[in-house]
Design an enzyme around this catalytic site. Sequence first.
Site, short mmCIF file in Angstrom:
data_model
loop_
_atom_site.label_atom_id
_atom_site.label_comp_id
_atom_site.label_asym_id
_atom_site.label_seq_id
_atom_site.Cartn_x
_atom_site.Cartn_y
_atom_site.Cartn_z
N LYS A 496 0.84 -1.19 0.00
CA LYS A 496 0.00 0.00 0.00
C LYS A 496 0.87 1.24 0.00
CE LYS A 496 -0.47 -0.09 5.06
NZ LYS A 496 -1.40 -0.10 6.18
N ARG A 590 -9.90 0.44 15.90
CA ARG A 590 -9.91 1.30 14.72
C ARG A 590 -11.01 0.83 13.78
NH1 ARG A 590 -4.44 1.45 11.22
NH2 ARG A 590 -5.15 -0.67 10.79
N HIS A 619 -5.38 -6.74 13.72
CA HIS A 619 -4.19 -5.89 13.83
C HIS A 619 -3.71 -5.84 15.27
CE1 HIS A 619 -3.93 -4.07 9.84
NE2 HIS A 619 -5.24 -4.00 9.83
N ARG A 676 1.90 -10.82 7.75
CA ARG A 676 1.88 -9.63 6.90
C ARG A 676 3.19 -8.86 7.08
NH1 ARG A 676 -3.04 -9.44 9.54
NH2 ARG A 676 -2.44 -7.56 10.70
N TYR A 718 16.56 30.99 3.86
CA TYR A 718 15.40 31.76 4.33
C TYR A 718 15.53 32.08 5.82
CZ TYR A 718 12.87 30.79 -0.01
OH TYR A 718 12.47 30.73 -1.32
N CYS A 766 14.67 24.14 2.03
CA CYS A 766 13.75 24.84 1.12
C CYS A 766 12.85 23.83 0.40
CB CYS A 766 14.54 25.65 0.11
SG CYS A 766 15.83 26.69 0.83
N ASP A 768 12.77 23.01 -2.78
CA ASP A 768 13.42 22.21 -3.82
C ASP A 768 14.91 22.01 -3.59
OD1 ASP A 768 10.96 22.25 -5.43
OD2 ASP A 768 11.45 24.38 -5.66
#
Length: 823
Positions: A496, A590, A619, A676, A718, A766, A768
């Site tokens: 997932k 849950r 779970h 799992r 920054y 930052c 990027d």
Amino acid sequence: MIESIDFNAFSENHPGNHVIGTAPAQIQRVSIDSRKIQNGSGTLFVALRGTRHSGWHFATDAYRQQVRNFLLPVEAQSEELKTELLGANLLFCPDPLQALQALAQTNRQAFKGRVVGITGSNGKTIVKEWLAQVLSENYRVFKNPKSYNSQIGVPLSALGIESGHQIALLEAGISQPGEMKRLASIIQPTLGIFTSIGTAHDENFQNLDQKIDEKCRLFAGCRLIIYRQDVEKISAYLEQHFPPNQRVGWSEKIGADYTLTVKPNGKKGSRILLLGRDLSTYTFTTAFRDPASLENIRHVIVAGLVLGMSPPSLQKGLDLLRTVDMRLTAKQGKNQCRILDDSYNNDLAGLDIALEFMRQQGKPAGKKVLILSEMLQVGVESAVYEEIARRVSRQGIDLFVGVGKTFDSYRKLFPVDSKFYSDTDNLIQHLSDLNLQGDLVLVKGARAFEFERVVRLLEAHVHDTVLEINLNSLRHNFNHYRSKLPAGTKIMVMVKAFAYGSGSAEIAHHLHQIGADYLSVAYPDEGVYLRERGVELPIMVMNSAARHLDLLLRYRLEPVVYDLQTLRELAATTPGDLSIHLELDTGMRRLGLEENDLESVAALLQDHPKIRITGLFSHLAAADEAIHEAFSRQQLALFDRLSQFLMQKVTGRPLRHVLNSAGIIRFPEYALDMVRLGIGLFGVEINGMEQEKLQPAITLKTVVSQVRKLKKGETIGYGRKGRMYADGEIATLAIGYADGYDRRFGNGKAYVQIKGKKAWTIGTVCMDMCMVDVTGLDVREGDTVILFGKNPSLQQLAAWSKTIPYELLTGIGRRVKRLYVLD
């Protein structure tokens, strides 16, 4: 390559064997996997024992592919099997692996050329690959492919040595005492190389001295042994156990057989100054500057000289090693193509590995394309090209592209629509003629053809930042968890969230190959994505509803049902058989069915036989924390009781699964029918109990965009959060928080690794890019940067940012290129 095997003679020399069939066996290759048979009539199928399935269960598959020579364990003997393999040569033996090793030893003894045996903790595969490239300037060289250096890999490799080869390079890797004895009896090297000694597999040896002793068993019959004299432990052992005329030491200091000192060579890389014992001198040049590569190259130089190469020939080979990734990698290409890059070397054994990797990628939207250079220094030319053509046919290659003048003589062996080019420049000029669109393209070439230029043209122009997934490490981790389980327990792997950010389809195909039984995704569209890319394993969907029924049925997806209402809706609307997994709430609070729901669930299922329970699961809320062990055991006991109740009420036998990665380690006695596996697959042992037994499978890398000198007191980034407290240098990296490098790592909260050294962040991360302090590290633009991998580890980054590894992995941006590596 063994040309004939007398099974009766082999049986007489190995007590306990039993032979059926007496026809002489013309063996061209050995296979241990029925899925990888290239030429059945010339194959010996060796049925090794496995942890989950034994090879003899697949003997009939091999027989259907025209295999008529089998090496089988004695327990496989049965009248039924003899009937199924009618007319074949069958050799039943107590230990098929030992028999395989004995065959390899026979083939090695028949080889009259020189054999180089390479061992060590680090660098042995690189030294082998680079040495093969350099020696190929003068000799016909055989080498074991990739890192085939184990108890199985070495004999399979040794069986590939042919009389036409002049030098064979075989590396030997061990993880336990006693393993080298068998490998040494197969390799029988005339020249040995001891690359290094490190901490790998330390847990299996009493101390470093024992590990060195075990590795040196490879050198018992060597004429000469090459080693770095500066490594005190190795040097001391060899000097104690081997005479001076058997040792060839090199060092950076005067007094060794070869003195090899390294000097900077400006932007071009490094110069290596050679001083021989006879006072001869020579200067080699290389593009590499990092210490590990320079050490490996010096091993190559010394070995080349010992094997008779002249310094100019060595330099010619070294020039070809420039900035080449030896590993087989899968990359994103232009026009929705996928590029499999194996542009470093080319031989039949390596081609087999690359074609198998290609097969594992599933069916492409377009064509399967193979771009292949001619094979240099490979022995009997006509036989080699016949083998290539056979592989092209068997692997279903839709378009074959041959590069090199040799192909002119063998065009008729290949499909009529194949394309041929005299050299790489000619191919590049006509690359557009291939009309690549949505294709799976394997690019494999000898180093001299510089196919990395072709790869650069085919590869999509994407971010310099890459998430590298090592498929060998995935396999290692998968097998570690599997070793914790009883025989017959299935493994479901969680893919997932884009397989925790690593790429679900690519990972899913690899998981199928290494033995996963099930996959699990979060939502139906993730399952659809996998099915559309050819993934055939059963897929459980964690979150779905009755409105998704059409997709579930069409794509053979198995939904999780965690409430009565959804079960009623599915029962009322499904037009056909539907497999489901019932989730039971045992304390996670849950999702899940509770105990008072179970009578209604059982009644509903009895009334609607089209709904079939494939699985029952729950779970664990805190399996990774010892403080909650009592609660976890309460959950496990409750799950056992509730699931037993349901199993008495429904038909069939559902698979019960409750353990996650953490639970497999803490509570292996509750493995039940299936477990799992999630984050553990990627090398993160969330308990911290067995971390040293796993391998980091994911590495986040970027490059240095710019290096600049700054004065004391200047600020960076920054908010002027970064400040230089002395004159120095900073490097700007091509990664930011939009790529998944969290803002919390800024301002000295994390370090990266450049050239094996730590560089701490400076200033704010930052969107990027980010900055690191590289004062005194000799960093240059274009240098590779490790954000996480082995060091720093994903767990370290998670601790620094007060989060968990899951969040960091799933936060890696989609614009970050994924590279799948088979090394």
